[in-house]
Design a protein around this motif. Structure first.
Motif, PDB file in Angstrom:
ATOM      1  N   UNK A  97      -3.274  -7.481   7.300  1.00  0.00           N
ATOM      2  CA  UNK A  97      -3.113  -5.804   7.882  1.00  0.00           C
ATOM      3  C   UNK A  97      -2.429  -5.380   6.555  1.00  0.00           C
ATOM      4  N   UNK A  98      -3.172  -5.001   5.635  1.00  0.00           N
ATOM      5  CA  UNK A  98      -2.421  -4.355   4.403  1.00  0.00           C
ATOM      6  C   UNK A  98      -2.000  -2.921   4.791  1.00  0.00           C
ATOM      7  N   UNK A  99      -2.722  -1.975   5.171  1.00  0.00           N
ATOM      8  CA  UNK A  99      -2.217  -0.782   5.303  1.00  0.00           C
ATOM      9  C   UNK A  99      -1.145  -0.679   6.266  1.00  0.00           C
ATOM     10  N   UNK A 100      -0.858  -1.376   7.320  1.00  0.00           N
ATOM     11  CA  UNK A 100       0.501  -1.416   8.285  1.00  0.00           C
ATOM     12  C   UNK A 100       1.319  -2.144   7.402  1.00  0.00           C
ATOM     13  N   UNK A 101       1.313  -3.016   6.646  1.00  0.00           N
ATOM     14  CA  UNK A 101       2.331  -3.925   5.804  1.00  0.00           C
ATOM     15  C   UNK A 101       2.867  -2.850   4.864  1.00  0.00           C
ATOM     16  N   UNK A 102       2.029  -1.964   4.255  1.00  0.00           N
ATOM     17  CA  UNK A 102       2.380  -1.031   3.160  1.00  0.00           C
ATOM     18  C   UNK A 102       3.197  -0.051   3.611  1.00  0.00           C
ATOM     19  N   UNK A 103       2.825   0.321   4.994  1.00  0.00           N
ATOM     20  CA  UNK A 103       3.620   1.486   5.871  1.00  0.00           C
ATOM     21  C   UNK A 103       5.155   0.830   6.070  1.00  0.00           C
ATOM     22  N   UNK A 104       5.371  -0.265   6.442  1.00  0.00           N
ATOM     23  CA  UNK A 104       6.512  -1.104   6.678  1.00  0.00           C
ATOM     24  C   UNK A 104       7.194  -1.102   5.458  1.00  0.00           C
ATOM     25  N   UNK A 105       6.690  -1.640   4.485  1.00  0.00           N
ATOM     26  CA  UNK A 105       7.498  -1.663   2.987  1.00  0.00           C
ATOM     27  C   UNK A 105       7.897  -0.159   2.412  1.00  0.00           C
ATOM     28  N   UNK A 106       7.132   0.709   2.709  1.00  0.00           N
ATOM     29  CA  UNK A 106       7.335   2.025   2.209  1.00  0.00           C
ATOM     30  C   UNK A 106       8.761   2.703   3.121  1.00  0.00           C
ATOM     31  N   UNK A 107       8.524   2.172   4.420  1.00  0.00           N
ATOM     32  CA  UNK A 107       9.678   2.774   5.434  1.00  0.00           C
ATOM     33  C   UNK A 107      11.183   2.107   4.902  1.00  0.00           C
ATOM     34  N   UNK A 108      10.797   0.697   4.876  1.00  0.00           N
ATOM     35  CA  UNK A 108      11.937   0.038   4.219  1.00  0.00           C
ATOM     36  C   UNK A 108      12.478   0.523   3.068  1.00  0.00           C
ATOM     37  N   UNK A 109      11.832   0.875   2.237  1.00  0.00           N
ATOM     38  CA  UNK A 109      12.256   1.331   0.874  1.00  0.00           C
ATOM     39  C   UNK A 109      12.916   2.834   0.968  1.00  0.00           C
ATOM     40  N   UNK A 110      12.364   3.525   1.998  1.00  0.00           N
ATOM     41  CA  UNK A 110      12.811   4.846   1.940  1.00  0.00           C
ATOM     42  C   UNK A 110      14.189   5.026   2.603  1.00  0.00           C
ATOM     43  N   UNK A 111      14.384   3.935   3.828  1.00  0.00           N
ATOM     44  CA  UNK A 111      15.694   3.661   4.316  1.00  0.00           C
ATOM     45  C   UNK A 111      16.728   3.473   3.479  1.00  0.00           C
ATOM     46  N   UNK A 112      16.410   2.202   2.538  1.00  0.00           N
ATOM     47  CA  UNK A 112      17.493   1.685   1.820  1.00  0.00           C
ATOM     48  C   UNK A 112      16.876   1.644   0.305  1.00  0.00           C
ATOM     49  N   UNK A 113      16.921   2.582  -0.523  1.00  0.00           N
ATOM     50  CA  UNK A 113      16.338   2.736  -1.658  1.00  0.00           C
ATOM     51  C   UNK A 113      16.938   1.674  -2.814  1.00  0.00           C
ATOM     52  N   UNK A 114      18.177   1.129  -2.333  1.00  0.00           N
ATOM     53  CA  UNK A 114      18.905   0.135  -3.410  1.00  0.00           C
ATOM     54  C   UNK A 114      18.186  -1.251  -3.128  1.00  0.00           C
ATOM     55  N   UNK A 115      17.364  -1.411  -2.020  1.00  0.00           N
ATOM     56  CA  UNK A 115      16.820  -2.789  -1.916  1.00  0.00           C
ATOM     57  C   UNK A 115      15.489  -2.975  -2.693  1.00  0.00           C
ATOM     58  N   UNK A 116      15.402  -3.745  -3.687  1.00  0.00           N
ATOM     59  CA  UNK A 116      14.124  -3.796  -4.504  1.00  0.00           C
ATOM     60  C   UNK A 116      13.099  -4.668  -3.718  1.00  0.00           C
ATOM     61  N   UNK A 117      13.286  -5.514  -2.785  1.00  0.00           N
ATOM     62  CA  UNK A 117      12.203  -6.388  -2.250  1.00  0.00           C
ATOM     63  C   UNK A 117      11.239  -5.568  -1.681  1.00  0.00           C
ATOM     64  N   UNK A 118      11.475  -4.365  -0.830  1.00  0.00           N
ATOM     65  CA  UNK A 118      10.086  -3.606  -0.328  1.00  0.00           C
ATOM     66  C   UNK A 118       9.281  -3.290  -1.441  1.00  0.00           C
ATOM     67  N   UNK A 119       9.824  -3.062  -2.671  1.00  0.00           N
ATOM     68  CA  UNK A 119       8.996  -2.644  -3.679  1.00  0.00           C
ATOM     69  C   UNK A 119       8.208  -3.670  -4.368  1.00  0.00           C
ATOM     70  N   UNK A 120       8.790  -4.793  -4.302  1.00  0.00           N
ATOM     71  CA  UNK A 120       8.214  -6.059  -4.758  1.00  0.00           C
ATOM     72  C   UNK A 120       6.980  -6.401  -3.818  1.00  0.00           C
ATOM     73  N   UNK A 121       7.408  -6.181  -2.622  1.00  0.00           N
ATOM     74  CA  UNK A 121       6.234  -6.388  -1.221  1.00  0.00           C
ATOM     75  C   UNK A 121       5.093  -5.355  -1.515  1.00  0.00           C
ATOM     76  N   UNK A 122       5.439  -4.354  -1.844  1.00  0.00           N
ATOM     77  CA  UNK A 122       4.325  -3.111  -1.967  1.00  0.00           C
ATOM     78  C   UNK A 122       3.664  -3.431  -3.120  1.00  0.00           C
TER      79      UNK A 122
END
Length: 167
Positions: A55-80
């Motif tokens: 469910x790639x679109x939903x996954x992308x939205x989750x990673x994007x939200x995680x990244x916006x909440x904590x911009x210091x965390x690089x893992x959501x960017x990797x996952x995106x």
């Protein structure tokens, strides 16, 4: 909102995730997020479950939200970047892995090595062989027995040889 309650729900979601019960994992990630919408780890791991469910679109939205909440965390960017690669959006994946590699502080960590490899894979899919080989060289220097990187390097060299023989 009690931070301990959010953490308990999050850990329960991780337990379901480890057991392979993806729907229950999502349910508990949602409960944690409902209690604290700014709990970045729940967003990121919920995205991983959606990614596993393709469910790639939903996954992308989750990673994007995680990244916006904590911009210091690089893992959501990797996952995106990984989701974009799976979706065959190779140029976007290259940009995401650029951002990850730029921001990720630990070059000795496995994720850095895999970030190099996955970015190389996106370049390979774009037939940008020189960029891919440079990245793979860096990844292999970090881990001499990095099988995936070595296999991709062989594939690139074979493709280049085939191109030269047809010209």
């Amino acid at each position: 909102m009690d931070e301990q309650d959010v953490e308990v729900l999050y850990k329960q979601a991780l337990s379901y995730m480890e057991q392979g019960d993806k729907q229950m994992a999502i349910e508990f990630f949602n409960k944690a997020i409902a209690m604290d919408p700014n709990y970045s780890p729940a967003w990121n791991d919920k995205g991983i479950v959606h990614m596993e469910l393709k469910e790639f679109d939903e996954a992308f939205k989750c990673f994007d939200t995680a990244m916006r909440i904590d911009s210091s965390n690089s893992m959501p960017v990797y996952n995106m970047g990984y989701v974009l690669l799976m979706q065959e959006k190779y140029e976007d994946a290259v940009h995401a892995f650029d951002m990850f590699l730029e921001r990720y502080p630990d070059e000795k960590n496995e994720f850095y090595k895999y970030g190099l490899y996955l970015k190389a894979e996106a370049h390979y899919k774009l037939k940008q062989y020189d960029q891919a080989k440079n990245l793979l060289d860096k990844a292999i220097k970090r881990d001499r027995i990095f099988k995936e990187a070595r296999d991709l390097m062989i594939k690139i060299l074979q493709d280049e040889k085939n191109i030269k023989s047809t010209n």
